[in-house]
Write a protein that holds these residues in place. Sequence first.
Motif, PDB file in Angstrom:
ATOM      1  N   VAL A  65      54.266 -17.209 -73.926  1.00 30.81           N
ATOM      2  CA  VAL A  65      55.420 -18.048 -74.231  1.00 30.81           C
ATOM      3  C   VAL A  65      55.298 -18.484 -75.683  1.00 30.81           C
ATOM      4  O   VAL A  65      54.289 -19.099 -76.070  1.00 30.81           O
ATOM      5  N   ALA A  66      56.305 -18.143 -76.489  1.00 34.13           N
ATOM      6  CA  ALA A  66      56.335 -18.564 -77.888  1.00 34.13           C
ATOM      7  C   ALA A  66      57.158 -19.844 -77.987  1.00 34.13           C
ATOM      8  O   ALA A  66      58.263 -19.919 -77.458  1.00 34.13           O
ATOM      9  N   ALA A  77      54.682 -22.902 -85.366  1.00 29.38           N
ATOM     10  CA  ALA A  77      55.015 -22.133 -84.164  1.00 29.38           C
ATOM     11  C   ALA A  77      53.717 -21.881 -83.409  1.00 29.38           C
ATOM     12  O   ALA A  77      52.658 -21.686 -84.020  1.00 29.38           O
ATOM     13  N   ALA A  78      53.787 -21.891 -82.097  1.00 27.13           N
ATOM     14  CA  ALA A  78      52.590 -21.728 -81.267  1.00 27.13           C
ATOM     15  C   ALA A  78      52.835 -20.675 -80.202  1.00 27.13           C
ATOM     16  O   ALA A  78      53.972 -20.452 -79.765  1.00 27.13           O
ATOM     17  N   VAL A 120      45.295 -20.132 -73.136  1.00 32.27           N
ATOM     18  CA  VAL A 120      44.847 -20.291 -74.518  1.00 32.27           C
ATOM     19  C   VAL A 120      46.065 -20.536 -75.390  1.00 32.27           C
ATOM     20  O   VAL A 120      47.067 -19.820 -75.289  1.00 32.27           O
ATOM     21  N   ASP A 121      45.997 -21.554 -76.239  1.00 33.33           N
ATOM     22  CA  ASP A 121      47.051 -21.855 -77.212  1.00 33.33           C
ATOM     23  C   ASP A 121      46.508 -21.621 -78.612  1.00 33.33           C
ATOM     24  O   ASP A 121      45.382 -22.022 -78.923  1.00 33.33           O
ATOM     25  N   ASP A 156      52.681  -7.182 -72.178  1.00 32.31           N
ATOM     26  CA  ASP A 156      53.688  -6.735 -73.134  1.00 32.31           C
ATOM     27  C   ASP A 156      53.463  -7.384 -74.490  1.00 32.31           C
ATOM     28  O   ASP A 156      52.602  -8.244 -74.663  1.00 32.31           O
ATOM     29  N   THR A 157      54.286  -6.986 -75.422  1.00 32.30           N
ATOM     30  CA  THR A 157      54.250  -7.550 -76.778  1.00 32.30           C
ATOM     31  C   THR A 157      55.407  -8.516 -76.961  1.00 32.30           C
ATOM     32  O   THR A 157      56.541  -8.213 -76.601  1.00 32.30           O
ATOM     33  N   THR A 158      55.112  -9.679 -77.504  1.00 33.00           N
ATOM     34  CA  THR A 158      56.127 -10.688 -77.806  1.00 33.00           C
ATOM     35  C   THR A 158      56.284 -10.788 -79.313  1.00 33.00           C
ATOM     36  O   THR A 158      55.319 -10.601 -80.050  1.00 33.00           O
ATOM     37  N   THR A 159      57.489 -11.049 -79.765  1.00 34.69           N
ATOM     38  CA  THR A 159      57.745 -11.176 -81.197  1.00 34.69           C
ATOM     39  C   THR A 159      58.176 -12.592 -81.537  1.00 34.69           C
ATOM     40  O   THR A 159      58.898 -13.241 -80.773  1.00 34.69           O
TER      41      THR A 159
END
Length: 384
Positions: A65-66, A77-78, A120-121, A156-159
């Motif tokens: 989660v972005a 941004a985290a 983990v953040d 998956d990949t998040t952008t």
Amino acid sequence: MKIRSSGGGITGRGAGVVLAAVALLAAGFAYGYPDLALLGGAATIAILCAVGFGLWRPRLGVDRVAEPDRVPRGAPAAMTVTVRNTSRLRAANLVATDRCGAATVPVPLLRLRPGRDTTVDYPVPTTRRGVVPVGPLRVTRTDPLGLLTLSRAYGDTTTVWVHPRIHLLRAVPAGMARSLDGRIDKVPHGTITFDSLREYVVGDELRRVHWRSSAKVGELMVREQLDTSEPTIVVLLDDRAAAHPDRRDGTAESFEAACEAAASIIAAAVREDLPVVLHLTSGPAAGPYLDVLTEAALRDGDLTRTVRSLRQSRLGDTLVYLTGPGGRTDLGTVGALRGPYPVVIAGLFGDRDAAPVAAGGALIVIEAADGEQFAAAWDGVRGW
């Protein structure tokens, strides 16, 4: 669970054990030395155990989660990564890393029991404009003897979209087309069109009464008219590599400043509820404009062809051309659009030490080192 790729292989120690096992077995059986054959068999068993250890694939579920997934350059941004052990029998004791742009972030998976998860953040770097890919999670496993190393990717990949900075612009060019709020009175003829009919209200002009409809309805009906001459701003971003020749670490600061200026103009137009069009030298923008500016990169382009297209299509009445030091010599080409576009403004970035531009009244030129200076100079323009 999604496993997308694998990597790794035999280590240097593992290669040595394989060679030793072959040599010991060959020597033991060939020359009748049972001790050597026993050692070769032990080495073979170690290799087989390492292979069996590597074939076991941990069952992991990965969620990201972005917060947020779109952020201005420099804003925080985290990324929150949650890893769940979906296995029913075995606990996970692994070494994992998450890819965040060009960096890797360690994700501890120590004693992750079946059905449990760990979170983990970590911050996402937003110091540069662009799209930051995050993921996939890469798990590396090595057998206890260090003979074999296997690496697999999970999830998956998040952008994360790092948009250009937006600077506050208080002034918005109105061009020649004017809205109906009465700010400017140079409305061209033919911009008032019929919209609908409504009942007569005391104070309405009698010349707006639609007599034929009034006769049919039995009461006075008044024409409601609409002004279709809203001023439209066209932002032309010069994304030619030749226009931004000065680069440091692969980044042209003049192009970054031009992107910030484009984002600021678009934000000001949206705030004033005015139509705005973004056009790059390489072609028209497709999609959300801030996302287009985030993905914009330097490439080859033909400014002459772009100017010809803008002249034929006439997308608006105010044209803003944003370029770098290499575009100084092309200001005259863009200034030739002064006919179809009543107001033409040029933003020139990264070339403050050069001689001032002699625009001759046909072109308003703003020279600035960065987006912040451009915003201050923009609000000081009184020529539109």
